[in-house]
Scaffold this active site. Sequence first.
Site, PDB file in Angstrom:
ATOM      1  N   GLU A   1      40.411  -8.673 -17.896  1.00  0.00           N
ATOM      2  CA  GLU A   1      40.000  -8.567 -16.499  1.00  0.00           C
ATOM      3  C   GLU A   1      40.189  -7.117 -16.061  1.00  0.00           C
ATOM      4  O   GLU A   1      41.315  -6.610 -16.018  1.00  0.00           O
ATOM      5  CB  GLU A   1      40.838  -9.503 -15.633  1.00  0.00           C
ATOM      6  CG  GLU A   1      40.346  -9.615 -14.214  1.00  0.00           C
ATOM      7  CD  GLU A   1      41.194 -10.563 -13.371  1.00  0.00           C
ATOM      8  OE1 GLU A   1      40.888 -10.693 -12.166  1.00  0.00           O
ATOM      9  OE2 GLU A   1      42.158 -11.156 -13.899  1.00  0.00           O
TER      10      GLU A   1
ATOM     11  N   ASP B   1      45.486  -7.682  -3.227  1.00  0.00           N
ATOM     12  CA  ASP B   1      46.393  -7.054  -4.179  1.00  0.00           C
ATOM     13  C   ASP B   1      47.707  -6.632  -3.538  1.00  0.00           C
ATOM     14  O   ASP B   1      47.732  -6.091  -2.432  1.00  0.00           O
ATOM     15  CB  ASP B   1      45.725  -5.834  -4.820  1.00  0.00           C
ATOM     16  CG  ASP B   1      44.511  -6.209  -5.646  1.00  0.00           C
ATOM     17  OD1 ASP B   1      44.595  -7.230  -6.343  1.00  0.00           O
ATOM     18  OD2 ASP B   1      43.494  -5.502  -5.582  1.00  0.00           O
TER      19      ASP B   1
ATOM     20  N   TYR C   1      39.366 -19.547 -11.213  1.00  0.00           N
ATOM     21  CA  TYR C   1      40.560 -18.713 -11.095  1.00  0.00           C
ATOM     22  C   TYR C   1      41.493 -19.356 -10.068  1.00  0.00           C
ATOM     23  O   TYR C   1      41.230 -19.326  -8.877  1.00  0.00           O
ATOM     24  CB  TYR C   1      40.142 -17.307 -10.645  1.00  0.00           C
ATOM     25  CG  TYR C   1      41.186 -16.225 -10.744  1.00  0.00           C
ATOM     26  CD1 TYR C   1      42.471 -16.402 -10.242  1.00  0.00           C
ATOM     27  CD2 TYR C   1      40.871 -14.999 -11.300  1.00  0.00           C
ATOM     28  CE1 TYR C   1      43.419 -15.393 -10.319  1.00  0.00           C
ATOM     29  CE2 TYR C   1      41.798 -13.971 -11.378  1.00  0.00           C
ATOM     30  CZ  TYR C   1      43.070 -14.183 -10.890  1.00  0.00           C
ATOM     31  OH  TYR C   1      43.999 -13.174 -10.965  1.00  0.00           O
TER      32      TYR C   1
END
Length: 272
Positions: A50, A61, A175
């Site tokens: 990834e 993030d 995911y």
Amino acid sequence: MTTALNRIDQLFADRDRKRFIPFLTVGDPTIEATFHLVKAMVEAGADLIELGVPYSDPLADGPTIQRASERALKNGVTIGDALQLVKRLRESGMEACIVLFTYFNPVLQYGIERFFADLAAYGADGVVIPDLPIEESGPAVTAAKQNGIHVISLVAPTSSSRINTIGAQATGFLYCVSSLGVTGARTDLREDLADFLERVKASTSVPTAVGFGISTPDQVRAVAPHADGVIVGSAIVQQIEEHAEQLKDIKQMPVAVEKIKTFVHQLASALQ
């Protein structure tokens, strides 16, 4: 004709074998370092890579990956550089799956149709766009299908009633976000994580991979029975940060790459 679509499907064809998926930011600390790190991670047991495209406002993030993006952006790294890296990795003979992780604004600036055409032309297999909800993903999904690319959907514990909707539309793999909030290594995983992952698996026919907060071999082992793949990002990016100066030095780079390769191998081996 073999398409990028087939590569991820083939990877997860044997649902009895778990897949290890490391994340790293393109251009942290240099493009050259990223190239050698990716190659080393595949040698260490990574099944799918990834590649994070550096972005100035990475909402999903945590601090570790934010700093990686900042370092890469200072080097002027763009989404175009990430695509060129994919091309170079393929030209070097790398066969492992490659998925880009990028926010939607860089894709929009690059051009949606051009982006997916280049993903396919350069050898990528999919893309994760965390700030693109499925309700607004129509143009991207259409362009992706035309080029044999998977748009990987994210599903979180907070997705609640939307889990079935997301699961029904998922392609490639789903995911699964293991914890609330942003990415980052954590000492403990949610107590209800197994229940959440079982609910996700019941909602979809595609494989599932779990990430966000997984940082040790023990945690990899703990979540592996509940998913088809395990994703580790911040813990690896932290290792890259700690060896950044060595990685920027062409003479010292091999030593640093080997240390990070060993770390990744320990994580990947926890799935065996």
